[in-house]
Design an enzyme around this catalytic site. Structure first.
Site, PDB file in Angstrom:
ATOM      1  CG  ASP A   1      15.405  33.134  20.588  1.00 28.18           C
ATOM      2  OD1 ASP A   1      14.545  33.912  21.069  1.00 28.18           O
ATOM      3  OD2 ASP A   1      15.902  33.274  19.460  1.00 28.18           O
TER       4      ASP A   1
ATOM      5  CE1 TYR B   1      31.270  42.602  37.154  1.00 26.32           C
ATOM      6  CE2 TYR B   1      33.497  43.128  36.466  1.00 26.32           C
ATOM      7  CZ  TYR B   1      32.145  43.096  36.211  1.00 26.32           C
ATOM      8  OH  TYR B   1      31.657  43.565  35.016  1.00 26.32           O
TER       9      TYR B   1
ATOM     10  CG  HIS C   1      23.478  41.061  36.508  1.00 32.71           C
ATOM     11  ND1 HIS C   1      24.220  40.731  35.398  1.00 32.71           N
ATOM     12  CD2 HIS C   1      22.180  41.027  36.134  1.00 32.71           C
ATOM     13  CE1 HIS C   1      23.388  40.513  34.379  1.00 32.71           C
ATOM     14  NE2 HIS C   1      22.156  40.684  34.809  1.00 32.71           N
ATOM     15  CG  LEU C   2      29.006  38.941  40.861  1.00 36.25           C
ATOM     16  CD1 LEU C   2      30.292  38.564  40.153  1.00 36.25           C
ATOM     17  CD2 LEU C   2      29.008  38.473  42.293  1.00 36.25           C
TER      18      LEU C   2
ATOM     19  CG  HIS D   1      24.607  43.743  28.635  1.00 30.96           C
ATOM     20  ND1 HIS D   1      23.665  44.185  29.541  1.00 30.96           N
ATOM     21  CD2 HIS D   1      25.705  43.429  29.352  1.00 30.96           C
ATOM     22  CE1 HIS D   1      24.193  44.148  30.748  1.00 30.96           C
ATOM     23  NE2 HIS D   1      25.431  43.695  30.664  1.00 30.96           N
TER      24      HIS D   1
ATOM     25  CG  ASN E   1      26.383  36.824  36.472  1.00 30.51           C
ATOM     26  OD1 ASN E   1      26.301  37.523  35.469  1.00 30.51           O
ATOM     27  ND2 ASN E   1      27.117  37.162  37.519  1.00 30.51           N
TER      28      ASN E   1
END
Length: 147
Positions: free
Chosen positions: A88, A24, A101-102, A81, A75
């Protein structure tokens, strides 16, 4: 129309710069917030930037964005996942959504290859580290201003 751009960050992103820097990087979330704020302010928008390790809090902010945001960048971190509830909530939005996403989840463990957020996102930016947030801001500004 609202002049706010929401940037929401999921679990463990408060530890950016110290947690798995080989994946990251060393940039902290406050630094990412500052770069996002500079871009949104220059474009005449207000930045609403949040991070939470709690799924329900993220959902509450998404609900708030329904009436307050011109666009939303998220993010979702690990919740991307696993969280149908996050999906929703995002489905209730009518503004552009960008998933950010990094790292590149597609180049990592198999369980990271699928995200529920991608089902509702206009686009996904992944693998560019902190620059991905700047790309996401640029993308939503274009989507807002040139529908």
């Amino acid at each position: 129309m609202s002049k706010s751009i929401y940037v929401l960050n999921g679990p463990n992103l408060n530890l950016l710069g110290v947690r798995e820097p080989e994946i990251y990087g060393y940039t902290r979330l406050d630094d990412i917030k500052a770069s996002c704020e500079a871009l949104t302010t220059a474009a005449g928008y207000t930045l609403v930037f949040h991070q939470s390790n709690h799924e329900g809090q993220l959902i509450d902010w998404i609900h708030e964005a329904r009436t307050a945001a011109a666009a939303l960048i998220i993010n979702p971190a690990g919740y991307g996942h696993t969280s149908v509830a996050l999906l929703d909530a995002l489905k209730t939005l009518t503004v552009p959504i960008i998933e950010c996403h990094l790292s590149n989840p597609a180049a990592r463990e198999a369980f990271r290859h699928h995200t529920y957020v991608s089902h509702v996102a206009k686009g996904v930016i992944a693998g560019f580290g902190p620059i991905g947030y700047e790309l996401a801001i640029s993308a939503v500004l274009r989507l807002i201003e040139q529908p």
